[in-house]
Each structure stands twice: as C-alpha cells, then as structure tokens.
Design an enzyme around this catalytic site. Sequence first.
Site, PDB file in Angstrom:
ATOM      1  N   GLU A 167       0.782  -1.240   0.000  1.00  0.00           N
ATOM      2  CA  GLU A 167       0.000   0.000   0.000  1.00  0.00           C
ATOM      3  C   GLU A 167       0.817   1.294   0.000  1.00  0.00           C
ATOM      4  OE1 GLU A 167      -2.888  -0.321   3.134  1.00  0.00           O
ATOM      5  OE2 GLU A 167      -3.946  -1.958   2.137  1.00  0.00           O
ATOM      6  N   GLU A 280      -5.883  -8.067  -0.958  1.00  0.00           N
ATOM      7  CA  GLU A 280      -6.565  -8.038   0.332  1.00  0.00           C
ATOM      8  C   GLU A 280      -8.048  -7.842   0.092  1.00  0.00           C
ATOM      9  OE1 GLU A 280      -5.135  -5.199   3.171  1.00  0.00           O
ATOM     10  OE2 GLU A 280      -3.030  -5.787   2.963  1.00  0.00           O
TER      11      GLU A 280
END
Length: 349
Positions: A167, A280
């Site tokens: 991320e 995710e």
Amino acid sequence: MTARLFAGACLAAMLLSTAPTVSAAPATPATEPLPWRGISLSSAEWGEKLPFPGVHGKDFVYPSVASTAYYQAQGMNLMRIAFRWERLQPVLMGELEPTELARLRAFVDGTTARGLHVLLDPHNYAAYKDVHVGRPEVPIEAFADFWRRLALQFKANPNVQFGLVNEPRNMPTETWADAAQAAIDAIRATGATQLITVPGNGYTGAWSWFERTWYGTPNAEVMGRVRDPLDHMVYEVHQYFDHDGSGGHADCVSPEIGAERLKRFTAWLREHKRRALLGELGGGANPVCEQAVRGALQHLQANADVWTGWLWWAGGPTWGDYFLSLEPTPDGKDKPQMRWLAPFLKPAP
C-alpha cells in the site's frame, strides 16, 4: 494493510503465475477456482511503533510453517507473508541482517516445501523508517537495492513471488511508478523470473484507482507505464466493503458493493491488457458482508481473463478475536468467513 490490533485493513478511508496477456472481451465465467487463492499472514511486521527493531517473540513473530497446513487443507495455495524492510535491511544499501533473514527464510522454505507458494510482502507503505521512497533520505536506488538483494536470496525458489511493497501512500504517483519500475528492473537483473505483484499509489484501492482528489495523479493514468521485461507481473489491489473502504468496520455497505467496487478497475485491466491479484479483501461475520464478499469473488471468477486470484485479510498467530482473522478458534473451529470462501477454493463436486 497495517498490522495494528485495533484497526482493520487498508487506510483508504481517506477518500499469479501467468503472463499478462488478456483477451479484449470478458472470458467465460470460470468454473474452476482462480489460480491463486490464499491469505495474508500478518504479525512479522508488527511492533514498528515500539523501540525499533523490537524483540522477536514479544513485539513481532513469524507464523509457523505448521500453521499453514490449515489453510492448505481448505484449498488455499498462496501465503502472503508480511515483514519489515528496516528489520531485514537495518542500513540502506547495506547487507541483509542475517538473523532476520534466517527467520524469513525458515518460513518461506518450510512453507514452499509443503507445495504452497509464498508472496513476499515488505509491509512498509513504500517508506523506510517513515520516510517515503523518492525523498533524499530514501532514494529510489535504495528501494531497488533492497529488492536486488532480496531477489538474490530467493530467485532459486520457483514457489516464491515478489510483492514490491504494501500500500504505497503519501507520495506522488509518478514517483511510486518510477520506484516500482526500478525495483522490477533490479529483480530481473539478478536473473530472477518469478511473478512480481505491483501495487498502486493511495493504498492501492481498486475503487480509488481513478481518484484524483486526494492522493495525486490517479493510478489509472500512471501505473500502466510500469513494465516487466519478462511480462510476468500483475497489479496488486486491495478492496474492502465498509463505508469508507478501510476494512476497519465489521459492517458492509450493501450486498452488491463487492462487485460494484471492482467493476471499473476490471474494465481498466481489460482495456490495458493487464492482469491483477486482489491482494486483500475481507468483511465482518454478518449476512450483508457475506453477500458482498461472495459477489466480489464471483466477479473475479467471471472475469478470469484479467483476475489471477485473491487473498483474504488476514491470518497470523497473534490476532486474537480480530473480526477479520481467519485463524481457527482455540478449540479448532472454523471462522464463519471460511464457509463463505469454500466455493471459491475447491472445484465443485
């Protein structure tokens, strides 16, 4: 996602092994599971806010190889293992720390020996000691050097995959694209041929791939320029279904939100002839989230020409009663969400 005990998944609230050649039109919906099905195992990256690097076994710990047997028995074949760049390389451009490397290698070697694949995940948000890649203190060359050293360690193991970082955030998208390209080039220069997963900026949310209001130039306008000379990379995006997309809340917006938040990114993949991994996803144990998660996974299977698989967030040994953890209960019972995933893990009888 950050490895904190009291918040879930990615912070987007501020708003594998096949080559990426795809068809121009949607494929026939898959009747078999997607190539990659698995889980993000979190805990080896914990303790980053304590006196660093912390104490192994107290502030952070790696999952055991034995614990992966549970997920393998369910039909999962990919374990994403989170760790910290700074622990593995205490000095930028320096050697990898032998003890920490041995811990990572023990998990990787033992897990891949079971026939599973392991996706390496430096869980750092494209930063080193909270300084983001591309700044003078952490030049892009340092990020590429880290990946060169890591690839050299694992290039002989075909069951290892390289996830560039978790991320990216708080940096220009253009800078992140340059850093990703430098890391890919460094990996390939070692002779490593394994799959590389490439996240986007702004927490790499699928639903925010086109956003231009808060993280800079949209990923949709920049990340397409990132290339792998071996054509063996996929984009890694994350997606949750609560009101702010963070994964920090047990409730989901609607039964349909799973597919809705993926559709536009799916179209982008097909237009650009690229592929992706949903690195995710997750939802709280309630009927609305069950439908949202099932809808998301059905969308992936219906678009198997551009989606290679998915990873649930999260597992690992020290999550306790965290509402997204898939670790079995102390008495050996499955979490409710495992039942949702079952149709997407094994072929229909």
